[in-house]
Motif scaffolding. Structure first.
Motif, PDB file in Angstrom:
ATOM      1  N   LEU A  83       0.856  -1.185   0.000  1.00 49.06           N
ATOM      2  CA  LEU A  83       0.000   0.000   0.000  1.00 49.06           C
ATOM      3  C   LEU A  83       0.894   1.238   0.000  1.00 49.06           C
ATOM      4  N   LEU A  84       0.688   2.110  -0.967  1.00 49.54           N
ATOM      5  CA  LEU A  84       1.540   3.283  -1.128  1.00 49.54           C
ATOM      6  C   LEU A  84       0.938   4.503  -0.449  1.00 49.54           C
ATOM      7  N   ASP A  85       1.812   5.339   0.131  1.00 48.48           N
ATOM      8  CA  ASP A  85       1.314   6.625   0.597  1.00 48.48           C
ATOM      9  C   ASP A  85       1.284   7.582  -0.600  1.00 48.48           C
ATOM     10  N   PRO A  86       0.630   8.748  -0.473  1.00 47.97           N
ATOM     11  CA  PRO A  86       0.455   9.633  -1.635  1.00 47.97           C
ATOM     12  C   PRO A  86       1.753  10.022  -2.326  1.00 47.97           C
ATOM     13  N   ASP A 139       5.422  -4.477  -5.884  1.00 43.49           N
ATOM     14  CA  ASP A 139       6.787  -4.165  -5.508  1.00 43.49           C
ATOM     15  C   ASP A 139       6.980  -2.660  -5.641  1.00 43.49           C
ATOM     16  N   ALA A 140       7.462  -2.018  -4.584  1.00 41.00           N
ATOM     17  CA  ALA A 140       7.579  -0.563  -4.574  1.00 41.00           C
ATOM     18  C   ALA A 140       8.736  -0.047  -5.419  1.00 41.00           C
ATOM     19  N   SER A 192      -6.313  -8.230  -1.276  1.00 46.70           N
ATOM     20  CA  SER A 192      -5.849  -7.232  -0.306  1.00 46.70           C
ATOM     21  C   SER A 192      -6.827  -6.071  -0.200  1.00 46.70           C
ATOM     22  N   HIS A 193      -7.339  -5.611  -1.343  1.00 45.84           N
ATOM     23  CA  HIS A 193      -8.331  -4.531  -1.305  1.00 45.84           C
ATOM     24  C   HIS A 193      -9.620  -5.004  -0.632  1.00 45.84           C
ATOM     25  N   LEU A 194     -10.046  -6.228  -0.926  1.00 47.02           N
ATOM     26  CA  LEU A 194     -11.264  -6.748  -0.296  1.00 47.02           C
ATOM     27  C   LEU A 194     -11.095  -6.862   1.211  1.00 47.02           C
TER      28      LEU A 194
END
Length: 333
Positions: free
Chosen positions: A183-186, A236-237, A279-281
């Motif tokens: 999950l990415l921050d803005p 992957d970030a 993951s979103h669910l």
């Protein structure tokens, strides 16, 4: 230049008087009349009641109403994006008794002329469609990209239990429940979604499609997206193969306990797509209560295996078969 919502919209261009239509900029006071005109649209799953207020506040967006004998009979929203070069057209609706009379065409032409007058640098009109494109459409539009639409329905409480059971079974058989989902921050999302790697290798035709809205990966568009309630996720970030955007659940008119959840996933790796979907669910069913309609937009070849996964593993209901979301554009003339 923004049109003030409190002022009447100038008649640009002037249309023949026999159309009998007047055009105005929408205001908060028009909400109830617009909802009455739109009653039962999309089978009670209309997004506009939730979005209308924010639309009126967005810079470079105009919500235009067509009136006949003083009554609202049609609506169109246009928003200038892509550093002022593109107008995004969305939200078109016509009152049931006025359909088939050419009202939509007149309103669309009016909006095009209004955009050209207010934003002379706009060159392209872009929109998304979920109906079947015909020969005339291919003459009018260029196809930018297509995504398959997987629409499922479930009760949040039931799916939450099934996801917990699935995690328990995975652990029992020695597997890992840790998804390849970051999950990415803005600030991370801004950096990553403007990088050449994700633009060239992950995004379909270098297009970010968020809840039916297609954007080029540009800093100005990322600034628009940063103001929305969106979860940004990648596998992957550093070097992502799959990326996804999940619009926070919103109420729909079909009932008090009904929500809509839209998830846009980009990439071709089935396992990674499935993991980000889960993951979103997990993230949103943890707090939701009631019925959920979930739209998953994904690479068309992945539709069937994801549909089978939803039916057989998650036990959720498929609302309809395969449909496509098509992003199209045309020159603004």
């Amino acid at each position: 230049m923004k049109i003030e919502n409190s002022l009447p919209c100038p008649l640009l261009p002037e249309f023949p008087s026999q159309t009998g239509l007047q055009f105005t900029v929408a205001t908060e006071e028009d909400f109830d009349e617009i909802m009455a005109m739109s009653q039962d649209i999309y089978g009670g799953l209309d997004y506009l009641p939730t979005r209308y207020g924010s639309w009126l506040q967005e810079p470079h967006r105009m919500v235009i109403l067509a009136r006949k004998d003083g009554k609202v009979i049609a609506l169109e929203s246009v928003c200038v994006i892509d550093d002022g070069e593109t107008v995004l057209v969305e939200g078109l609706r016509v009152a049931p008794q006025e359909r088939g009379k050419g009202v939509a065409g007149v309103l669309l032409r009016f909006c095009s002329q209004l955009v050209k007058a207010r934003y002379p640098d706009v060159k392209v009109s872009r929109l998304t469609r979920d109906d079947q494109l015909g020969p005339k459409d291919f003459q009018k539009y260029r196809i930018i990209t297509k995504q398959g639409i997987l629409l499922v329905r479930f009760r949040a409480e039931d799916l939450k239990l099934r996801l917990a059971e699935k995690d328990s079974d995975t652990q029992r058989f020695g597997g890992s429940t840790v998804p390849h989902a970051v999950l990415l921050d803005p600030s991370e999302a801004h950096r990553l979604f403007l990088s050449a790697g994700i633009t060239q290798d992950v995004l379909p035709n270098a297009t970010i499609v968020q809840d039916w809205q297609p954007f080029k990966p540009l800093p100005s568009n990322m600034a628009i997206l940063a103001k929305k309630d969106i979860d940004w996720m990648v596998d992957d970030a550093i070097r992502p193969s799959v990326a996804s955007l999940c619009t926070f659940p919103f109420h729909v008119p079909i009932g008090e306990d009904w929500y809509y959840l839209n998830i846009d996933i980009f990439g071709k790796d089935l396992d990674l797509v499935r993991q980000q979907f889960l993951s979103h669910l997990r993230r949103h069913t943890a707090t939701l209560r009631g019925n959920v309609m979930c739209q998953l937009f994904l690479d068309p070849p992945l539709w069937e295996p994801l549909a089978e996964f939803c039916r057989n593993t998650l036990g959720v209901e498929l609302v309809k078969g395969y449909t496509e979301q098509c992003v199209v554009e045309s020159d603004l003339v």
